[in-house]
Design an enzyme around this catalytic site. Structure first.
Site, PDB file in Angstrom:
ATOM      1  N   HIS A  26       0.873  -1.188   0.000  1.00  0.00           N
ATOM      2  CA  HIS A  26       0.000   0.000   0.000  1.00  0.00           C
ATOM      3  C   HIS A  26       0.904   1.230   0.000  1.00  0.00           C
ATOM      4  O   HIS A  26       1.697   1.409  -0.913  1.00  0.00           O
ATOM      5  CB  HIS A  26      -0.931  -0.121   1.209  1.00  0.00           C
ATOM      6  CG  HIS A  26      -2.071   0.836   1.265  1.00  0.00           C
ATOM      7  ND1 HIS A  26      -2.450   1.633   0.225  1.00  0.00           N
ATOM      8  CD2 HIS A  26      -2.952   1.125   2.288  1.00  0.00           C
ATOM      9  CE1 HIS A  26      -3.503   2.370   0.576  1.00  0.00           C
ATOM     10  NE2 HIS A  26      -3.811   2.082   1.823  1.00  0.00           N
TER      11      HIS A  26
ATOM     12  N   ASP B  32       2.916   5.455  -6.849  1.00  0.00           N
ATOM     13  CA  ASP B  32       4.169   5.350  -6.094  1.00  0.00           C
ATOM     14  C   ASP B  32       5.403   5.230  -6.970  1.00  0.00           C
ATOM     15  O   ASP B  32       6.514   5.284  -6.467  1.00  0.00           O
ATOM     16  CB  ASP B  32       4.098   4.135  -5.157  1.00  0.00           C
ATOM     17  CG  ASP B  32       3.094   4.360  -4.054  1.00  0.00           C
ATOM     18  OD1 ASP B  32       3.082   5.464  -3.505  1.00  0.00           O
ATOM     19  OD2 ASP B  32       2.317   3.438  -3.756  1.00  0.00           O
TER      20      ASP B  32
ATOM     21  N   HIS C 117      -2.251  -2.300  -9.821  1.00  0.00           N
ATOM     22  CA  HIS C 117      -3.228  -1.720  -8.905  1.00  0.00           C
ATOM     23  C   HIS C 117      -4.483  -2.574  -8.919  1.00  0.00           C
ATOM     24  O   HIS C 117      -4.853  -3.106  -9.962  1.00  0.00           O
ATOM     25  CB  HIS C 117      -3.580  -0.284  -9.336  1.00  0.00           C
ATOM     26  CG  HIS C 117      -4.149   0.519  -8.219  1.00  0.00           C
ATOM     27  ND1 HIS C 117      -5.486   0.485  -7.917  1.00  0.00           N
ATOM     28  CD2 HIS C 117      -3.576   1.344  -7.329  1.00  0.00           C
ATOM     29  CE1 HIS C 117      -5.694   1.276  -6.882  1.00  0.00           C
ATOM     30  NE2 HIS C 117      -4.551   1.811  -6.499  1.00  0.00           N
TER      31      HIS C 117
HETATM   32  N1  CMC Z   1       4.940  -6.876 -10.403  1.00  0.00           N
HETATM   33  C1  CMC Z   1       4.838  -8.109 -10.976  1.00  0.00           C
HETATM   34  N2  CMC Z   1       3.717  -8.815 -11.042  1.00  0.00           N
HETATM   35  C2  CMC Z   1       2.615  -8.265 -10.494  1.00  0.00           C
HETATM   36  C3  CMC Z   1       2.630  -7.008  -9.908  1.00  0.00           C
HETATM   37  C4  CMC Z   1       3.843  -6.292  -9.871  1.00  0.00           C
HETATM   38  N3  CMC Z   1       3.930  -5.083  -9.307  1.00  0.00           N
HETATM   39  N4  CMC Z   1       1.398  -6.695  -9.437  1.00  0.00           N
HETATM   40  C5  CMC Z   1       0.623  -7.748  -9.750  1.00  0.00           C
HETATM   41  N5  CMC Z   1       1.371  -8.694 -10.387  1.00  0.00           N
HETATM   42  C6  CMC Z   1       0.886  -9.967 -10.955  1.00  0.00           C
HETATM   43  C7  CMC Z   1       0.589 -10.988  -9.859  1.00  0.00           C
HETATM   44  O1  CMC Z   1       1.727 -11.797  -9.594  1.00  0.00           O
HETATM   45  C8  CMC Z   1      -0.543 -11.754 -10.492  1.00  0.00           C
HETATM   46  O2  CMC Z   1       0.015 -12.611 -11.480  1.00  0.00           O
HETATM   47  P1  CMC Z   1      -0.665 -14.065 -11.773  1.00  0.00           P
HETATM   48  O3  CMC Z   1      -2.001 -13.754 -12.376  1.00  0.00           O
HETATM   49  O4  CMC Z   1       0.279 -14.723 -12.696  1.00  0.00           O
HETATM   50  O5  CMC Z   1      -0.770 -14.754 -10.439  1.00  0.00           O
HETATM   51  C9  CMC Z   1      -1.341 -10.699 -11.252  1.00  0.00           C
HETATM   52  O6  CMC Z   1      -0.371  -9.673 -11.565  1.00  0.00           O
HETATM   53  C10 CMC Z   1      -2.471 -10.077 -10.442  1.00  0.00           C
HETATM   54  O7  CMC Z   1      -1.934  -9.608  -9.229  1.00  0.00           O
HETATM   55  P2  CMC Z   1      -2.707  -9.566  -7.847  1.00  0.00           P
HETATM   56  O8  CMC Z   1      -1.728  -9.649  -6.727  1.00  0.00           O
HETATM   57  O9  CMC Z   1      -3.819 -10.577  -7.879  1.00  0.00           O
HETATM   58  O10 CMC Z   1      -3.377  -8.139  -7.941  1.00  0.00           O
HETATM   59  P3  CMC Z   1      -3.982  -7.328  -6.734  1.00  0.00           P
HETATM   60  O11 CMC Z   1      -5.068  -6.500  -7.289  1.00  0.00           O
HETATM   61  O12 CMC Z   1      -4.331  -8.229  -5.588  1.00  0.00           O
HETATM   62  O13 CMC Z   1      -2.764  -6.442  -6.243  1.00  0.00           O
HETATM   63  C11 CMC Z   1      -1.269  -4.657  -5.881  1.00  0.00           C
HETATM   64  C12 CMC Z   1      -2.635  -5.077  -6.436  1.00  0.00           C
HETATM   65  C13 CMC Z   1      -1.141  -3.130  -5.909  1.00  0.00           C
HETATM   66  C14 CMC Z   1      -1.156  -5.092  -4.417  1.00  0.00           C
HETATM   67  C15 CMC Z   1      -0.166  -5.335  -6.741  1.00  0.00           C
HETATM   68  O14 CMC Z   1      -0.265  -4.914  -8.083  1.00  0.00           O
HETATM   69  C16 CMC Z   1       1.226  -5.070  -6.206  1.00  0.00           C
HETATM   70  O15 CMC Z   1       1.701  -5.780  -5.311  1.00  0.00           O
HETATM   71  N6  CMC Z   1       1.940  -4.001  -6.726  1.00  0.00           N
HETATM   72  C17 CMC Z   1       3.234  -3.652  -6.225  1.00  0.00           C
HETATM   73  C18 CMC Z   1       3.064  -2.838  -4.969  1.00  0.00           C
HETATM   74  C19 CMC Z   1       2.609  -1.427  -5.250  1.00  0.00           C
HETATM   75  O16 CMC Z   1       3.144  -0.754  -6.134  1.00  0.00           O
HETATM   76  N7  CMC Z   1       1.644  -0.952  -4.449  1.00  0.00           N
HETATM   77  C20 CMC Z   1       1.129   0.409  -4.549  1.00  0.00           C
HETATM   78  C21 CMC Z   1      -0.301   0.443  -4.980  1.00  0.00           C
HETATM   79  S1  CMC Z   1      -0.786   2.110  -5.429  1.00  0.00           S
HETATM   80  C22 CMC Z   1      -0.775   2.965  -3.948  1.00  0.00           C
HETATM   81  C23 CMC Z   1      -1.924   2.631  -3.110  1.00  0.00           C
HETATM   82  O17 CMC Z   1      -3.061   3.013  -3.466  1.00  0.00           O
HETATM   83  O18 CMC Z   1      -1.686   1.997  -2.092  1.00  0.00           O
END
Ligand code: CMC
Length: 448
Positions: free
Chosen positions: A272, A369, A313
């Protein structure tokens, strides 16, 4: 003859019993509670929905922030974020987020005045902060100190009194920069710098951070405006993890200081608000453009373990509109501060990722971010302070959501259900009769 409008409902048949019900659709949702009438026997609890991480569940009705993740749209109270970033100050936007309308000139003057005259903290707060270790993370200090404010303002418990709520909103927004700057100065062993009422919200924050021996600190106008814009972009983001924490905690009717401390803690996580800090650490680690392909390869092969921080995201499946504004602003900041050498790595990383099938397929674009940390670093904020810089402006969003929730007659104490898969009822066994057992098998649903 005109055809009649389609019925706003879904028809659900429970194949276990053959029973069919019609469930009304309102605002594109059905009420989970409407499904409870589907039972296999009179003793059955009734059908529930299962939605870990709220992937498809609206937890509230809100009129504050609108996001269209596919189109990359973010509006506060109907106003596009780009317009607000260009034309308002942070406090003007905070007023809008909290009150629903942009302030008139007089309202703005009164609001700014109110905030300006509540920036001081009680001397005992300073004493409390002195007690932290010299290397305490400022987010931990911020969360603890905001929780401690609860003990200074016991009247804040009267959460159903509008005037009391308003007073705590002013206090919290006003004191966040003071506590944040104190946390920073504690870490470098500098005496605390008191607020200067001649300065703007952001100018004063810079003053409390960086003022040394000069009798009057004058913030650089470009950096002051850049901070203002970053604060506007971070003011609210509807039902994200920390806002959900704020609402969930405050649904017990605890005072807003304790609830906000919980929201700050939720924001601290690397998935986050801690992501901006993680982006910088990632860019350091990559070190040079030449290492990017190997890094991208390791992300793709890690099965989700290693992430490209600042990408992806839950809601945006397109370029985060906040990231676009920040990227555009970076140049102006770097003209003053000198270019952040990590910028070239970030730009190249983005270029490569946005051509890569892995990221395209999953709709992973830069989020807020990805570039904010580069600006913060160029402005000499230490990396530890990055999530704090997210928390300061997000306070207005948390408080607006809290205020909305308290007045929402449909809300109750947040209390989700669970699917219990543990052991069925069994009886106590004394030590001498206990054996080492394997954990109960998963997947056996036990009725309780
Ligand atoms: N790098 C590589 N792969 C990723 C990433 C990433 N940053 N984000 C998601 N994926 C992949 C994930 O491994 C999954 O792949 P698969 O379908 O093969 O299993 C797929 O994309 C879907 O990911 P998810 O974890 O199910 O997606 P989510 O909606 O639960 O997660 C997130 C959203 C923001 C937590 C995630 O994209 C992430 O961890 N990003 C990196 C951390 C980050 O930059 N966070 C800041 C968010 S913006 C500020 C805020 O509002 O907090």
């Amino acid at each position: 003859m005109s055809s009649s409008a389609p019925r706003q409902s879904v028809t659900v048949t429970d194949n276990r019993t053959g029973k069919t019900i019609e469930v009304p659709i309102q605002n594109g949702t059905i009420k989970a509670l409407d499904l409870r009438v589907l039972k296999t026997s009179p003793e059955d609890f009734g059908l529930m929905t299962y939605d870990p991480a709220f992937m498809n569940t609206a937890s509230c009705k809100s009129r504050i922030t609108f996001i269209d993740g596919d189109k990359g749209i973010l509006n506060y109270r109907g106003y596009p974020i780009q317009e607000l970033a260009e034309k308002t100050t942070y406090l003007e936007t905070a007023y809008l987020v909290l009150n629903g309308e942009l302030p008139t000139k007089q309202q703005q003057t009164d609001w700014v005045n109110d905030i300006t005259y509540h920036t001081m903290v009680h001397e005992n707060i300073k004493d409390l902060m002195t007690g932290f270790r010299y290397d305490a993370h400022p987010m931990g200090m911020l969360a603890s100190t905001v929780a401690a404010l609860s003990t200074f303002y016991p009247e804040a418990k009267a959460v159903h009194e509008p005037e009391t709520r308003r007073q705590q909103i002013v206090r919290l927004i006003a004191k966040m920069p003071t506590i944040a700057a104190f946390a920073y100065r504690h870490s470098i062993g500098f005496p605390y710098a008191h607020p200067d009422n001649d300065l703007s919200y952001c100018g004063n924050f810079l003053q409390m951070m960086y003022r040394a021996a000069e009798p009057k600190y004058v913030p650089n106008p470009v950096l002051e405006r850049a901070l203002e814009v970053l604060f506007i972009l971070h003011a609210d983001h509807e039902q994200n993890c920390s806002t959900n924490a704020m609402r969930a905690i405050a649904s017990s009717e605890v005072d807003p200081y304790c609830a906000a401390a919980g929201a700050i803690s939720a924001l601290y996580g690397p998935l986050h608000g801690g992501a901006n800090e993680a982006v910088l650490r990632m860019l350091f680690e990559i070190g040079s453009k030449a290492n990017i392909p190997a890094f991208i390869k390791s992300v793709k092969e890690s099965g989700g373990e290693t992430r490209l921080m600042g990408f992806g995201h839950r809601v945006y499946k397109n370029y985060d509109p906040r990231a676009k504004v920040i990227k555009g602003m970076a140049e102006k900041v770097f003209e003053v501060t000198g270019k952040n050498p990590l910028l070239d790595i970030a730009l190249e990383l983005e270029r490569i990722a946005l051509q890569d099938e892995y990221f395209l397929k999953r709709k992973l674009y830069p989020n807020v971010d990805f570039y904010s940390g580069l600006i913060y670093q160029a402005m000499k904020f230490p990396v530890d302070m990055f999530p704090v810089l997210f928390a300061i402006p997000r306070m207005s969003g948390w408080l607006a959501q809290w205020d909305e929730m308290i007045q929402d007659k449909e809300q109750k104490i947040a209390r989700p259900r669970q699917v219990y898969l543990g052991a069925s009822e069994r009886h106590f066994v004394p030590f001498e009769k206990r054996e080492v057992k394997a954990a109960p098998a998963e997947g056996v649903l036990t009725k309780v």
